[in-house]
Design an enzyme around this catalytic site. Sequence first.
Site, PDB file in Angstrom:
ATOM      1  N   GLY A  61       9.560  69.839 -45.276  1.00 39.72           N
ATOM      2  CA  GLY A  61       9.694  68.943 -44.346  1.00 39.72           C
ATOM      3  C   GLY A  61       9.803  67.386 -44.694  1.00 39.72           C
ATOM      4  O   GLY A  61      10.835  66.818 -43.821  1.00 39.72           O
ATOM      5  N   GLU A  62       9.130  66.902 -45.307  1.00 38.29           N
ATOM      6  CA  GLU A  62       9.527  65.346 -45.749  1.00 38.29           C
ATOM      7  C   GLU A  62      10.780  65.030 -45.925  1.00 38.29           C
ATOM      8  O   GLU A  62      11.252  63.863 -45.355  1.00 38.29           O
ATOM      9  CB  GLU A  62       8.238  64.836 -46.590  1.00 38.29           C
ATOM     10  CG  GLU A  62       6.856  64.759 -46.016  1.00 38.29           C
ATOM     11  CD  GLU A  62       6.220  66.267 -46.057  1.00 38.29           C
ATOM     12  OE1 GLU A  62       7.164  67.154 -46.746  1.00 38.29           O
ATOM     13  OE2 GLU A  62       5.291  66.531 -45.600  1.00 38.29           O
ATOM     14  N   PRO A  63      11.389  65.466 -47.080  1.00 41.80           N
ATOM     15  CA  PRO A  63      12.858  64.955 -47.298  1.00 41.80           C
ATOM     16  C   PRO A  63      13.688  65.016 -46.149  1.00 41.80           C
ATOM     17  O   PRO A  63      14.577  64.328 -46.081  1.00 41.80           O
ATOM     18  CB  PRO A  63      13.387  66.037 -48.452  1.00 41.80           C
ATOM     19  CG  PRO A  63      11.986  66.519 -49.007  1.00 41.80           C
ATOM     20  CD  PRO A  63      10.967  66.478 -47.813  1.00 41.80           C
ATOM     21  N   VAL A  65      12.949  64.549 -43.185  1.00 43.61           N
ATOM     22  CA  VAL A  65      12.690  63.455 -41.976  1.00 43.61           C
ATOM     23  C   VAL A  65      13.539  62.331 -42.637  1.00 43.61           C
ATOM     24  O   VAL A  65      13.780  61.586 -41.960  1.00 43.61           O
ATOM     25  CB  VAL A  65      11.249  63.163 -41.894  1.00 43.61           C
ATOM     26  CG1 VAL A  65      10.856  62.096 -41.182  1.00 43.61           C
ATOM     27  CG2 VAL A  65      10.733  64.575 -41.305  1.00 43.61           C
TER      28      VAL A  65
END
Length: 119
Positions: A61-63, A65
């Site tokens: 998820g974070e990358p 974003v």
Amino acid sequence: MMGYGYFTFEELQWSDAGKLITDGTYNYKIPCVMDVPEKFNVTLLRNSRNLRAVYSSKGLGEPAVCLANTVFFAIKDAIQSARNDAGLMGTFDMDTPATPEKIRLACGDSVIDFANKTI
């Protein structure tokens, strides 16, 4: 889509008393199924070395974003082009999220001039 929403839709708004106004989906806009591009291809890296994770992922998820800032900069580049067409040269400031209202105002074209004259 989470990053796309973060940079284009999700605008937190606060009252003068410091209370969060946009605290629910009724007044806090997030991307929905109609906001997904018609052509939206996603692939995962095959033959990676981490056998304990899906396709050697460490975080899914974070990358995405972080990389979604490219959406914001593509919008800003398109606005710069519209501003150049309207005769407005030079740089301009724009904060995220790039909401439709902010985009329209940043373009600085005849539509905005007309709206300002009628207010």
